[in-house]
Motif scaffolding. Structure first.
Motif, mmCIF file in Angstrom:
data_model
loop_
_atom_site.group_PDB
_atom_site.id
_atom_site.type_symbol
_atom_site.label_atom_id
_atom_site.label_comp_id
_atom_site.label_asym_id
_atom_site.label_seq_id
_atom_site.Cartn_x
_atom_site.Cartn_y
_atom_site.Cartn_z
ATOM 1 N N MET A 1 4.920 15.015 27.364
ATOM 2 C CA MET A 1 3.491 14.718 27.333
ATOM 3 C C MET A 1 2.709 15.947 26.884
ATOM 4 O O MET A 1 3.225 17.054 26.927
ATOM 5 C CB MET A 1 3.024 14.270 28.721
ATOM 6 N N GLN A 2 1.453 15.691 26.488
ATOM 7 C CA GLN A 2 0.635 16.811 26.007
ATOM 8 C C GLN A 2 -0.354 17.255 27.070
ATOM 9 O O GLN A 2 -0.829 16.474 27.877
ATOM 10 C CB GLN A 2 -0.129 16.376 24.751
ATOM 11 N N LYS A 3 -0.624 18.555 27.056
ATOM 12 C CA LYS A 3 -1.578 19.092 28.007
ATOM 13 C C LYS A 3 -2.375 20.163 27.270
ATOM 14 O O LYS A 3 -1.817 20.887 26.435
ATOM 15 C CB LYS A 3 -0.789 19.728 29.170
ATOM 16 N N VAL A 4 -3.675 20.241 27.590
ATOM 17 C CA VAL A 4 -4.462 21.296 26.949
ATOM 18 C C VAL A 4 -4.346 22.567 27.790
ATOM 19 O O VAL A 4 -4.729 22.592 28.950
ATOM 20 C CB VAL A 4 -5.950 20.878 26.788
ATOM 21 N N LEU B 1 -5.334 24.747 23.552
ATOM 22 C CA LEU B 1 -4.372 24.203 22.587
ATOM 23 C C LEU B 1 -3.657 23.001 23.186
ATOM 24 O O LEU B 1 -3.491 22.929 24.402
ATOM 25 C CB LEU B 1 -3.317 25.260 22.232
ATOM 26 N N ASN B 2 -3.241 22.062 22.326
ATOM 27 C CA ASN B 2 -2.442 20.935 22.788
ATOM 28 C C ASN B 2 -0.988 21.370 22.880
ATOM 29 O O ASN B 2 -0.355 21.656 21.870
ATOM 30 C CB ASN B 2 -2.566 19.758 21.809
ATOM 31 N N ILE B 3 -0.472 21.406 24.085
ATOM 32 C CA ILE B 3 0.886 21.920 24.296
ATOM 33 C C ILE B 3 1.768 20.808 24.859
ATOM 34 O O ILE B 3 1.340 20.037 25.705
ATOM 35 C CB ILE B 3 0.850 23.116 25.292
ATOM 36 N N GLU B 4 3.014 20.759 24.375
ATOM 37 C CA GLU B 4 3.991 19.788 24.891
ATOM 38 C C GLU B 4 4.611 20.322 26.181
ATOM 39 O O GLU B 4 5.199 21.406 26.193
ATOM 40 C CB GLU B 4 5.119 19.558 23.865
ATOM 41 N N ASP C 1 8.574 23.089 24.160
ATOM 42 C CA ASP C 1 8.783 23.740 22.862
ATOM 43 C C ASP C 1 8.314 25.188 22.978
ATOM 44 O O ASP C 1 7.127 25.478 22.929
ATOM 45 C CB ASP C 1 7.989 22.979 21.788
ATOM 46 N N PHE C 2 9.303 26.082 23.147
ATOM 47 C CA PHE C 2 8.993 27.494 23.374
ATOM 48 C C PHE C 2 8.176 28.093 22.224
ATOM 49 O O PHE C 2 7.375 29.012 22.433
ATOM 50 C CB PHE C 2 10.312 28.272 23.575
ATOM 51 N N SER C 3 8.341 27.546 21.023
ATOM 52 C CA SER C 3 7.632 28.120 19.870
ATOM 53 C C SER C 3 6.112 27.942 19.990
ATOM 54 O O SER C 3 5.344 28.594 19.293
ATOM 55 C CB SER C 3 8.139 27.509 18.566
ATOM 56 N N GLN C 4 5.674 27.044 20.887
ATOM 57 C CA GLN C 4 4.217 26.856 21.066
ATOM 58 C C GLN C 4 3.602 27.910 21.982
ATOM 59 O O GLN C 4 2.394 28.007 22.099
ATOM 60 C CB GLN C 4 3.964 25.468 21.680
ATOM 61 N N TRP C 5 4.441 28.695 22.640
ATOM 62 C CA TRP C 5 3.958 29.638 23.661
ATOM 63 C C TRP C 5 3.183 30.801 23.058
ATOM 64 O O TRP C 5 3.515 31.290 21.973
ATOM 65 C CB TRP C 5 5.158 30.198 24.443
ATOM 66 N N ASN C 6 2.114 31.204 23.725
ATOM 67 C CA ASN C 6 1.499 32.506 23.461
ATOM 68 C C ASN C 6 1.013 33.090 24.796
ATOM 69 O O ASN C 6 1.040 32.410 25.826
ATOM 70 C CB ASN C 6 0.372 32.408 22.421
ATOM 71 N N ILE D 1 -1.525 31.237 26.915
ATOM 72 C CA ILE D 1 -0.948 30.078 27.614
ATOM 73 C C ILE D 1 -0.274 30.542 28.896
ATOM 74 O O ILE D 1 -0.484 29.980 29.978
ATOM 75 C CB ILE D 1 0.061 29.334 26.700
ATOM 76 N N GLY D 2 0.505 31.617 28.784
ATOM 77 C CA GLY D 2 1.171 32.185 29.957
ATOM 78 C C GLY D 2 0.172 32.562 31.028
ATOM 79 O O GLY D 2 0.362 32.268 32.215
ATOM 80 N N GLU D 3 -0.929 33.169 30.588
ATOM 81 C CA GLU D 3 -1.964 33.597 31.539
ATOM 82 C C GLU D 3 -2.587 32.414 32.264
ATOM 83 O O GLU D 3 -2.823 32.458 33.467
ATOM 84 C CB GLU D 3 -3.064 34.364 30.785
ATOM 85 N N GLU D 4 -2.828 31.327 31.518
ATOM 86 C CA GLU D 4 -3.466 30.162 32.128
ATOM 87 C C GLU D 4 -2.517 29.449 33.107
ATOM 88 O O GLU D 4 -2.932 29.034 34.186
ATOM 89 C CB GLU D 4 -3.951 29.186 31.047
ATOM 90 N N ILE D 5 -1.243 29.344 32.746
ATOM 91 C CA ILE D 5 -0.264 28.733 33.665
ATOM 92 C C ILE D 5 -0.176 29.584 34.931
ATOM 93 O O ILE D 5 -0.140 29.076 36.045
ATOM 94 C CB ILE D 5 1.133 28.597 32.993
#
Lengths: 163, 102
Positions: free
Chosen positions: B1-4, B8-11, B20-25, B28-32
């Motif tokens: 599923m997708q999550k903002v 960004l729209n991330i799987e 999909d690790f290639s979507q990481w930046n 994103i890490g900071e927000e998680i």
């Protein structure tokens, strides 16, 4: 899972009682205690009776798998009792565990301690086996009576497990 | 599923791990991390970089290996990610949830 609804009570603390010193039981207790910490659950182990062997500095390196009276070993009891059978089964088990990145008892105790698992020795069992605190694992958190141990079970979400 | 995440729209899977690790930046890490109640510091990032490096090399992760890596002591690993060090750090790193029991 992070979504606990109100009627679900999450496990908050695991209190494990280790009363045996066969390798398979010691590892069961250690893996469960460590696994709890990995999930953010508090965990403690109370070493009593033969379980004290697992924190006895002199004995912890020589723990064995039980080959007698253990049907799951698929060895007839008479054969399991032959000299060297326990050592053989233990060597085989240790080899398999190493492949799975499971440490030996002493290293595992240090990992548990560093992970915040509280390690307690049972006072009565220590008296019975004439053991002094100095003979036990250095990072031990203390010596408790059964009453002290139950005192640590206070609060919602605490579970006790006897091994 | 997708999550903002981080605009960004991330799987992600149903537990919130990136699929999909290639979507990481880093954002994103900071927000998680914030969602898990963690404010990232250099100490945290050092661990995350190590985990991602191991992931790229296909090395399965365990607490024991991380403790031996010289990157972070087990005690500090728990201090940095108290609610489940391996699980939460992997989520922040954008790598799959580890299957290790130790």
């Amino acid at each position: 899972m992070n979504n606990h609804s109100d009627n679900k009570a999450p496990v908050k603390k695991m209190l494990l009682i280790l009363s045996k010193a066969t390798l398979e039981n010691v590892y069961a207790a250690f893996v469960l205690a460590n696994g709890a910490r990995m999930e953010g659950i508090e965990s403690e182990i109370f070493f009593t009776f033969f379980g004290l062997e697992a924190i006895n500095k002199k004995r912890m390196k020589n723990l064995h798998v039980a080959t007698v009276g253990n049907p799951a070993m698929h060895i007839p009891t008479m054969v399991g009792g032959l000299p060297g059978m326990e050592a053989l089964a233990t060597t085989m088990m240790k080899k398999e565990m190493d492949k799975l990145d499971i440490p030996e008892i002493e290293e595992f105790l240090y990992i548990l301690s560093a992970s915040g698992v509280k390690l307690w020795a049972c006072k009565l069992a220590m008296d019975m086996f004439h053991l002094e605190k100095e003979e036990l694992f250095d990072e031990l958190d203390g010596v408790l009576t059964v009453g002290d141990f139950y005192g640590r079970a206070e609060g919602d979400g605490t579970h006790l497990l006897f091994i | 599923m997708q999550k903002v995440i981080a605009s960004l729209n991330i799987e992600v899977n149903d537990e919130g791990y990136l699929t999909d690790f290639s979507q990481w930046n880093k954002a994103i890490g900071e927000e998680i991390a914030l969602y898990e109640g963690i404010v990232m510091t250099d100490e945290h990032w050092k661990v995350i970089e190590y985990l991602q490096d191991q992931h790229r090399k296909n090395v399965p992760l365990s607490i024991r290996k991380i403790g031996k890596s010289g990157v972070v002591a087990i005690k500090d690993f728990y201090r940095l990610f108290p609610k489940g060090p391996l699980k939460i750090s992997s989520k922040i790193a954008g790598i799959p949830k580890p299957v290790s029991c130790v």
